[in-house]
Enzyme design. Structure first.
Site, PDB file in Angstrom:
ATOM      1  N   LYS B  79       0.848  -1.202   0.000  1.00  0.00           N
ATOM      2  CA  LYS B  79       0.000   0.000   0.000  1.00  0.00           C
ATOM      3  C   LYS B  79       0.878   1.245   0.000  1.00  0.00           C
ATOM      4  CE  LYS B  79      -3.905   1.941   2.662  1.00  0.00           C
ATOM      5  NZ  LYS B  79      -4.753   1.768   3.853  1.00  0.00           N
ATOM      6  N   SER B 154      -9.643   1.746   3.122  1.00  0.00           N
ATOM      7  CA  SER B 154      -8.810   2.485   2.210  1.00  0.00           C
ATOM      8  C   SER B 154      -7.765   1.645   1.464  1.00  0.00           C
ATOM      9  CB  SER B 154      -8.081   3.599   2.970  1.00  0.00           C
ATOM     10  OG  SER B 154      -7.199   3.046   3.925  1.00  0.00           O
ATOM     11  N   SER B 178      -9.716  -0.623   7.318  1.00  0.00           N
ATOM     12  CA  SER B 178      -9.160  -0.424   5.975  1.00  0.00           C
ATOM     13  C   SER B 178      -8.486  -1.632   5.335  1.00  0.00           C
ATOM     14  CB  SER B 178      -8.178   0.744   5.985  1.00  0.00           C
ATOM     15  OG  SER B 178      -8.885   1.955   5.993  1.00  0.00           O
TER      16      SER B 178
END
Lengths: 97, 490
Positions: B79, B154, B178
């Site tokens: 990420k 996210s 997330s």
């Protein structure tokens, strides 16, 4: 709406948050904040008079270690990220005078 | 079967016995990214040349015997809020569009020491603030099961990349769900570890008392193997915890006999989609058939978790994001009059709508006159929520429920009504507030063909219990499906 956010409050929060909002953004921020605060006011239904606040899931204390450099000189890579630089330093607007 | 269809551990074995090379494996995933990323928009940065170079180096280390672990040579995605030295780390924001970290996050370093090969950095909601991965400066990520739907967020890019077989496993971060929520929406498995288990060194901070890095993969075994590698005590993170029970793969046992599983009644209220409800309860029945003792109970205070979470997360965010001022790194506006105007203009132009919304709210709840009414009240509520979990875990080994109230919503339907989006976090945020571990495992699909996730929550440091329950459920065998096998993406 129980919570009313005034123009002064939005201006004050803008100073705290270091954000410069346009007129339209300010109106939107007022509406969003009023809605969220109304929702957050639900917490007042709970009696917390004898409850300690919890800032972390576990007990936290300061952790100390010896101040020894282990990662070498990263100044070149660090400077490469600077928006403006001059003579091996980061260039920023004048702060005094 | 194409190489990209295998799990991380299967690929590790193939590489070990020289059935495939590290470079061939990496090349197969790079080709998949080239083919499918225009649909999913999972990646922000991929440097093919560097990937192949690294693959060759890892191959040499495997050949000379210095690398022999189960993930040696296996590709991964990370990420884009997790720092990688010399590789652009944008946090999904214009603010860090050109940012090149000068060091690598500890979790990534651990994986690199184990021989994993970084393919690239994945798309995310700006600064991890969002539940859809639509609030990214680099455009929305799209769900591999149906590109008109969101990936969740996210860590949407990390989850979509695993689902679309653009990488065998990835790292995400979880502040309020997330990792777990996009795992649920994309039909993959993701773990949020106990707070302090994985070092946050190199993770760009959002809510420091809530953030944890965790693994996302095709199945529970891969997640356990990756978690085992990334978990470590780190002097560079003062909240890192010294644990001795990090052998998570030892919990991959198809045995839930006698395990006590509690289902919170409050998690199955009116707000829950009927198809999600049915799939999760069916999964609970499967665990019961396999010998677990499953019963309903009252968790209590469930509806207070989301408001408490948003007060605390926004407060911490407003403080953490104060460092982005246009001075040392990150975006600086072109024209300004003096220092303070430069700060304000850089931040206003560099941050997107949702980030500004949360910084404003966080600044407000921390300001004098409102601190006690909102911030302190939320911290006290956090204590009460933790006590509810303590009571539950005195009886149950694992808490079972849905990961999210619905399957993935259509693109464009969430950001205009942020309150609705925040309410979607109802089952995940309390886990972060209490520091607990949680896992989301696929347990079915709805009538639109979109995946449904089941969440298993454990007490602090009890990852092994949720891994065991999730693994036993997975072994029951009906839900391992891929959007490629179903023809949702080519």
């Amino acid at each position: 709406m129980a919570n009313m956010i005034s123009d002064e409050t939005i201006a004050y929060v803008g100073i705290l948050a270091k954000l410069e909002l346009s007129g339209e953004e300010k109106e939107r921020a007022k509406k969003d904040m009023e809605e969220m605060l109304d929702y957050m006011d639900q917490l007042n239904e709970l009696d917390t008079s004898d409850t300690e606040p919890m800032s972390h899931a576990f007990f936290m204390q300061n952790v100390f270690r010896k101040d020894v450099v282990t990662n070498g000189d990263g100044s070149k890579d660090t400077l490469a990220n600077a928006p403006e630089k001059k003579d091996g330093g980061i260039k920023a607007p004048k702060t005094i005078g | 079967m194409s190489l990209t269809g295998f799990t991380a551990l299967e690929l590790g074995k193939k590489i070990k016995v020289r059935e495939v090379s590290v470079k061939e494996t990496a090349a197969a995933f790079l080709a998949a990214i080239r083919n499918r990323d225009q649909t999913t928009n999972s990646f922000i940065t991929v440097d093919e040349e560097q990937v192949l170079k690294r693959a060759e180096l890892v191959q040499t280390q495997i050949d000379n015997g210095s690398l022999c672990g189960p993930l040696a040579g296996v590709p991964m995605a990370v990420k884009d809020n997790i720092c990688t030295k010399g590789i652009k780390t944008t946090c999904g924001s214009k603010m860090l569009d050109q940012f090149l970290p000068t060091y690598t996050a500890e979790a990534v370093r651990n994986l690199e020491c184990a021989g994993a090969v970084l393919l690239g950095k994945t798309n995310m909601d700006e600064f991890a603030m969002g539940s859809t991965t639509e609030a990214s400066y680099y455009g929305a990520a799209r769900n591999p099961w149906n590109e008109r739907h969101v990936t969740g967020g996210s860590s949407g890019g990390s989850c979509a990349a695993v689902a679309a077989e653009e990488c065998p496993f990835s790292l995400g971060s979880d502040t309020g769900g997330s990792i777990r929520q996009p795992s649920s929406f994309c039909g993959v498995t993701g773990i949020k570890p106990t707070y302090g288990t994985v070092s946050r060194y190199g993770l760009i901070a959002y809510g420091s008392s809530l953030d944890q890095i965790g693994p996302i993969a095709k199945n529970v075994s891969d997640c356990a193997a990756v978690l085992e590698v990334i978990s470590s005590w780190d002097q560079k993170d003062s909240t890192s915890i010294q644990r001795r029970d990090l052998d998570f793969t030892s919990a991959l046992l198809d045995d839930v006999a006698g395990m006590k599983i509690g289902i919170p009644r409050d998690y199955f209220d009116d707000g829950l989609d009927a198809e999600v409800r049915a799939a999760v309860l069916e999964a609970a029945d499967i665990l019961k058939e396999r010998g677990a003792q499953v019963e309903w109970f009252d968790l209590g205070l469930v509806k207070y978790a989301v408001p408490a979470y948003y007060v605390i997360a926004c407060a911490e965010a407003s403080s953490n994001l104060a460092r982005f001022d246009g001075v040392k790194y990150g975006y600086r506006t072109g024209e300004y009059e003096g220092l303070h105007h430069m700060y304000k203009k850089s931040r206003s132009e560099g941050f997107g709508l949702e980030v500004k919304r949360r910084i404003m709210l966080g600044s407000f709840v921390l300001s004098s006159g409102y601190y006690d009414a909102y911030y302190l009240k939320a911290l006290k509520t956090r204590t009460l929520l933790k006590q509810e979990f303590d009571k539950a875990f005195a009886i149950y080994d694992v808490i079972l429920g849905p990961t999210a109230p619905s399957t993935a919503p259509a693109l464009g339907s969430s950001l205009e009504d942020p309150m609705k989006m925040y309410l979607g976090d109802i089952y995940t945020v309390s886990v972060n507030l209490a520091g607990l571990p949680g896992i989301s495992v696929p347990c079915g699909t709805d009538s639109k063909g979109l995946p449904i996730g089941m969440q298993l929550i454990g007490d602090c440091f009890q990852e092994k219990k949720i891994i065991r329950a999730a693994y036993a459920f997975e072994q029951s065998g009906t839900y391992r499906r891929s959007p490629l096998a179903c023809g949702a993406i080519e």
